[in-house]
Design a protein around this motif. Structure first.
Motif, PDB file in Angstrom:
ATOM      1  N   TRP A 138     -40.293  -0.854  -9.773  1.00  0.00           N
ATOM      2  CA  TRP A 138     -40.799  -2.177 -10.155  1.00  0.00           C
ATOM      3  C   TRP A 138     -42.081  -2.383  -9.357  1.00  0.00           C
ATOM      4  O   TRP A 138     -42.046  -2.547  -8.142  1.00  0.00           O
ATOM      5  CB  TRP A 138     -39.753  -3.225  -9.837  1.00  0.00           C
ATOM      6  CG  TRP A 138     -40.151  -4.659 -10.009  1.00  0.00           C
ATOM      7  CD1 TRP A 138     -41.362  -5.165 -10.377  1.00  0.00           C
ATOM      8  CD2 TRP A 138     -39.301  -5.795  -9.800  1.00  0.00           C
ATOM      9  NE1 TRP A 138     -41.335  -6.532 -10.414  1.00  0.00           N
ATOM     10  CE2 TRP A 138     -40.076  -6.946 -10.070  1.00  0.00           C
ATOM     11  CE3 TRP A 138     -37.971  -5.941  -9.416  1.00  0.00           C
ATOM     12  CZ2 TRP A 138     -39.554  -8.230  -9.953  1.00  0.00           C
ATOM     13  CZ3 TRP A 138     -37.460  -7.220  -9.310  1.00  0.00           C
ATOM     14  CH2 TRP A 138     -38.237  -8.344  -9.579  1.00  0.00           C
ATOM     15  N   TYR A 141     -31.059  -0.952 -17.978  1.00  0.00           N
ATOM     16  CA  TYR A 141     -31.378  -1.821 -16.843  1.00  0.00           C
ATOM     17  C   TYR A 141     -30.133  -2.352 -16.139  1.00  0.00           C
ATOM     18  O   TYR A 141     -30.199  -2.752 -14.971  1.00  0.00           O
ATOM     19  CB  TYR A 141     -32.235  -2.996 -17.323  1.00  0.00           C
ATOM     20  CG  TYR A 141     -31.596  -3.809 -18.425  1.00  0.00           C
ATOM     21  CD1 TYR A 141     -30.772  -4.883 -18.136  1.00  0.00           C
ATOM     22  CD2 TYR A 141     -31.807  -3.477 -19.763  1.00  0.00           C
ATOM     23  CE1 TYR A 141     -30.170  -5.617 -19.144  1.00  0.00           C
ATOM     24  CE2 TYR A 141     -31.208  -4.207 -20.777  1.00  0.00           C
ATOM     25  CZ  TYR A 141     -30.392  -5.274 -20.468  1.00  0.00           C
ATOM     26  OH  TYR A 141     -29.795  -5.982 -21.473  1.00  0.00           O
ATOM     27  N   ARG A 148     -41.975  -7.578 -16.110  1.00  0.00           N
ATOM     28  CA  ARG A 148     -41.474  -8.795 -15.490  1.00  0.00           C
ATOM     29  C   ARG A 148     -42.581  -9.833 -15.655  1.00  0.00           C
ATOM     30  O   ARG A 148     -43.658  -9.709 -15.089  1.00  0.00           O
ATOM     31  CB  ARG A 148     -41.157  -8.556 -14.012  1.00  0.00           C
ATOM     32  CG  ARG A 148     -40.371  -9.692 -13.360  1.00  0.00           C
ATOM     33  CD  ARG A 148     -41.276 -10.683 -12.678  1.00  0.00           C
ATOM     34  NE  ARG A 148     -40.523 -11.684 -11.946  1.00  0.00           N
ATOM     35  CZ  ARG A 148     -41.081 -12.659 -11.243  1.00  0.00           C
ATOM     36  NH1 ARG A 148     -42.397 -12.767 -11.166  1.00  0.00           N
ATOM     37  NH2 ARG A 148     -40.345 -13.539 -10.611  1.00  0.00           N
ATOM     38  N   ILE A 152     -41.246  -0.481 -14.341  1.00  0.00           N
ATOM     39  CA  ILE A 152     -41.395  -1.885 -14.720  1.00  0.00           C
ATOM     40  C   ILE A 152     -42.648  -2.409 -14.018  1.00  0.00           C
ATOM     41  O   ILE A 152     -42.838  -2.163 -12.824  1.00  0.00           O
ATOM     42  CB  ILE A 152     -40.182  -2.718 -14.270  1.00  0.00           C
ATOM     43  CG1 ILE A 152     -38.899  -2.224 -14.943  1.00  0.00           C
ATOM     44  CG2 ILE A 152     -40.396  -4.201 -14.553  1.00  0.00           C
ATOM     45  CD1 ILE A 152     -37.638  -2.839 -14.350  1.00  0.00           C
ATOM     46  N   THR A 210     -35.701   3.658 -11.173  1.00  0.00           N
ATOM     47  CA  THR A 210     -36.616   2.673 -11.751  1.00  0.00           C
ATOM     48  C   THR A 210     -37.526   2.137 -10.658  1.00  0.00           C
ATOM     49  O   THR A 210     -37.050   1.769  -9.578  1.00  0.00           O
ATOM     50  CB  THR A 210     -35.845   1.496 -12.383  1.00  0.00           C
ATOM     51  OG1 THR A 210     -34.906   1.996 -13.342  1.00  0.00           O
ATOM     52  CG2 THR A 210     -36.794   0.529 -13.075  1.00  0.00           C
ATOM     53  N   GLY A 250     -40.677  -1.642 -18.976  1.00  0.00           N
ATOM     54  CA  GLY A 250     -40.293  -3.044 -18.912  1.00  0.00           C
ATOM     55  C   GLY A 250     -41.393  -3.857 -18.264  1.00  0.00           C
ATOM     56  O   GLY A 250     -42.255  -3.325 -17.551  1.00  0.00           O
TER      57      GLY A 250
END
Length: 212
Positions: free
Chosen positions: A61, A18, A211, A108, A59, A209
């Motif tokens: 999100w 990350y 959040r 994520i 990545t 991941g």
């Protein structure tokens, strides 16, 4: 938060990935529509993974994509382990995740666990349960709105208090955000237990991941 119980796909095996990730944040509903209904979906996002890879993204999100009344753009979650039907199905999410990983793109997900929607089954059950019961204690209740007066009101344009009256429970419930987003009570071991199960669910599917 690592999922130590299962071996997950990690493109290069670096636990500090990350730190150098090129992260692209997106809302599924606003990204790409695969079926012409005017709402983005996971099939549309999957179809654009090559484009994102060509941009140098490694990545993704994802903003909240769970079932929700959408009073706060999905941050009012009514089911933690499913996909909003406008965006597809859990099977569509699995395909998206597999295809992202196949391209070396991590995922994520944004999981809002401070509060739920007031339409979540947990809140509906809590407001109908007796005071002091395990189900009632999923949320924070009070007979008066006088507790925690020192806590500032975040959205003063919309809320006059961090407490809202519930006529079914015959009590006030606590919310730091909007009144349709009652806060979960993390003093309750039952709440901690079910939230850990939610985390394990998504990590078990292979997301890289969360959040929170």
């Amino acid at each position: 938060m690592a999922d130590r119980g299962k071996k997950r796909y990690v493109p290069d095996g670096d636990p500090l990935w990350y730190k150098d990730a090129t992260i692209y944040e997106l809302h599924v509903r606003a990204f790409h529509d695969s079926d012409g209904d005017g709402v983005g979906d996971f099939r549309g996002l999957t179809g654009k993974l090559d484009y994102l890879q060509d941009l140098g993204v490694n990545t993704l999100w994802l903003l909240p994509f769970y079932p929700s009344p959408l009073k706060d753009d999905g941050y009012d979650i009514s089911d933690y382990t499913a996909v909003h039907p406008s965006y597809g199905t859990l099977a569509d999410f699995r395909i998206f995740l597999r295809e992202a990983h196949r391209r070396g793109i991590r995922v994520i997900t944004e999981l809002v666990v401070n509060h739920t929607s007031d339409q979540h089954p947990w809140f509906q059950r809590a407001r109908r349960s007796p005071p002091g019961s395990r189900w009632r204690n999923f949320y924070v209740w009070s007979p008066t709105p006088d507790k925690y007066r020192e806590a500032r009101i975040i959205f003063k344009d919309f809320e006059t208090s961090n407490w809202s009256w519930d006529s079914v429970a015959n009590a006030y419930y606590w919310h730091r955000f909007y009144s349709h987003q009652p806060d979960l009570n993390y003093d309750s071991p039952d709440v901690r237990r079910v939230i850990f199960r939610v985390l394990q669910f998504w990590l078990g599917l292979g997301v890289d991941g969360l959040r929170l």
